[in-house]
Each structure stands twice: as C-alpha cells, then as structure tokens.
Design an enzyme around this catalytic site. Structure first.
Site, short mmCIF file in Angstrom:
data_model
loop_
_atom_site.label_atom_id
_atom_site.label_comp_id
_atom_site.label_asym_id
_atom_site.label_seq_id
_atom_site.Cartn_x
_atom_site.Cartn_y
_atom_site.Cartn_z
CE1 TYR A 280 -7.16 -6.53 -4.69
CE2 TYR A 280 -7.79 -4.48 -4.58
CZ TYR A 280 -7.21 -5.48 -5.06
OH TYR A 280 -6.78 -5.27 -6.44
N PRO B 39 2.63 -0.54 -10.15
CG PRO B 39 1.91 1.56 -9.96
CD PRO B 39 1.48 0.14 -9.85
N GLY C 7 6.54 -2.04 -9.53
CA GLY C 7 7.13 -3.53 -9.10
C GLY C 7 7.10 -3.93 -7.81
#
Length: 332
Positions: free
Chosen positions: A55, A201, A203
């Site tokens: 990241y 979670p 979407g």
C-alpha cells in the site's frame, strides 16, 4: 516441518482497512489528513488496523506507524508481505528470502518490534505455499510476528499451509456482492477456528451508495478496469441501489452499516475491515457493532444483492489470474 505454535491476539469483530489512505481509489488524502483519520478512529474505539507492504509502496505502513506512536498496545496490528512495488511495478514474490526481508522492512516502517498478524498477501504460484509460510514461521519463532495469515487463497491452499504452520486468518474479499467465500471458505474457516477477514466489505463503495458515475473515477482508481463498474455492467448494478437504499432506511441505518451488519451476521469468525478516507465514515462504520438489524431484513438484503443479481465478475482476466480464491465459474 513441525508446525510452530503461535499465540495471536484475538481479532476484534471489525477493523479498519488502511489502504485507501495511501493508494488505490484515486488521489489519496495528504499524510496529515490520513494521520487525522487514523488517530480519530483510534479515539473512537477502533482496535484493529490492517496495512501492507504494497500500500502506497510502503507509505501506508509508515503512516500507520506514526498513528501508533504511544498507542501501540491499543490495537491488533496486521500487515502483509509477498506483494510489493518494485521499480514502479507491482510484483508478487513469495520466496522465503523476499518474505524475510519484507517482514523486517515492515517492522522498520511501522516503527514497532512486533506485528500481531502478518499475511502472505498473494500466493506466488511459482513458489510452494509451504515454503512461503515456512519463512513466516521463522518470524513467529523470532518474535517478529504473532501469527500468520493468508490472503486471496482457496481452501486447498489454506489446507496446504495448515500442514506446515497454524494459520490464524484468511483475508479474502467478501460482501453482499462478492460471495466467493460462500463456495467453501466461509465454512472451512469456521470449522478450523480461523478468522475470515473480509476486505472490501462494502463492495468498493457500491454498498455505501457513494460510487456515483464510474466513468468519472480518477485515472489511477483501481476500480476503472473492474468489470462491475464497466459501461456494460454498471447500469444493471446501479438498478439495485434504489431497493438497497430503501432497505437501509427501513432498518434505520446507513447503506454501509447495513452491508457490515449483514457480514457480521455470517458468523462470529467473520471480521470486516472497511476502509475509508473519511473519519466520519470510519466512526459510522465502527458504530455498527452496537446496532441491531432484524434477521429478516438481513435476509432480504442477501436476496437483493448476491452473485446472481450482480452483473460482471469482480476482476478482469489479468488480475483474476493472480488470485487463488474460489470462483463461481470454476464451481459451476
């Protein structure tokens, strides 16, 4: 090899995915803004932070490390290795020598002596998973990490790894609109006493009803090539949102909270880690732990948005080839 005996800290029921604060969804906030989000989330009671070598090419771990100064004992800290930016290119590399180096680099960037949970971010298909997790087991023995996790893997790979070392968590994508975990992983982790950590979670913002027009995503937004946001599939998916909004309103919660409540209902071992660049949203998401949503309404949510009602696969062909998790296409 005799499996190592690790003693991982118990994962809280929900965490904060930190990726968005450094990359992936367009232009990230400034480091100062990101730091404010993390510190505010900790103040609001968030006790599980999830980051990775990948990241922001390490910048996210550095940011998390700054937020944890003087507060390390307040959180379960998770990071990942085995996938990193190398000369500007994302590289999956599960060789033991690479993982040893990345664990040490993660510790240095985070400014800590111990990471509670360290995942193999992707299974390197050129390296037997036993070799990769074997290297991580050395880090457990050395006290550098507390427990080993796997990300984007199948049940087959989980079991191969478990023959070598204890696995504390599997982090796969799981939400109302990505149900791949329900093919096999949801039950396999439940039976094995392994946490199923659900990334994306809500979407990728679809379930928070905040996507708007996908054609206006920033140039480097990772959702641009995802089929569900394409001009071919987005209209059908967008058509689900009015009923989704109505369900959330009926429950008296936000759309994102409804998505998280549904996930929490899937099992005590399911741990959502929603990400955000907004402190207000981070606090809002965390509050779902104290909310109660009727089981019948959650069932209606599951009937509205699922693998049969969502249009398009979750990844394009290239990224899909890098992932080991089960797919409905293969299961058919």
């Amino acid at each position: 090899m005799t499996p190592v005996q690790s003693e991982p800290r118990t994962l809280p029921r929900m965490g904060l995915g930190c990726m968005n604060l450094s990359h992936a969804y367009g232009i990230p906030p400034s480091p100062q803004e990101g730091l404010a989000v993390l510190r505010g989330a900790l103040d609001a009671g968030v006790t599980h932070l999830d980051t990775a070598t990948l990241y922001g090419a390490g910048r996210n771990e550095e940011l998390v490390g700054r937020a944890l100064k003087g507060r390390r004992d307040e959180v379960v800290l998770a990071s990942k290795g085995g996938m990193a930016m190398v000369d500007g290119v994302r590289v999956i590399d599960g060789r033991p020598s690479t993982l040893r180096e990345q664990v040490d680099a993660s510790l240095a960037r985070l400014g800590v002596e111990h990471i509670d949970l360290y995942y193999l971010h992707r299974w390197d298909k050129k390296v037997p998973i036993a070799e990769s997790v074997g290297a991580l087991s050395e880090a457990v023995d050395a006290g550098k990490i507390g427990a080993i996790g796997l990300s984007e893997v199948s049940v087959t790979r989980l079991r191969e790894a478990q023959e070598v070392v204890p696995i504390a968590a599997v982090q796969n994508e799981y939400s109302l609109w990505t149900r791949n975990a329900e093919i096999a992983m949801l039950e396999a982790t439940r039976e094995a006493g392994v946490a199923l950590v659900a990334f994306s979670p809500v979407g990728r913002a679809f379930l928070s009803d905040s996507v708007g027009d996908p054609s206006k995503f920033a140039e480097k937004d990772i959702r641009r090539p995802m089929p569900r946001f394409s001009s071919d599939n987005w209209p059908a998916n967008e058509a689900l949102l009015p009923a989704w909004r109505s369900l959330a309103a009926e429950a008296g919660v936000t759309p994102a909270q409804l998505a998280l409540a549904w996930l929490l209902s899937r099992g005590d071992h399911v741990v959502p880690i929603p990400g955000t660049t907004s402190l207000a949203h981070a606090v809002e998401n965390h509050r779902v732990l104290s909310l109660s949503v009727d089981a019948g309404l959650l069932a209606r949510a599951g009937a509205l948005i699922n693998q049969d009602t969502v249009s398009g696969s979750r990844y394009a062909a290239g990224p899909a080839s890098e992932v080991d998790a089960e797919t409905f296409e293969d299961a058919a």
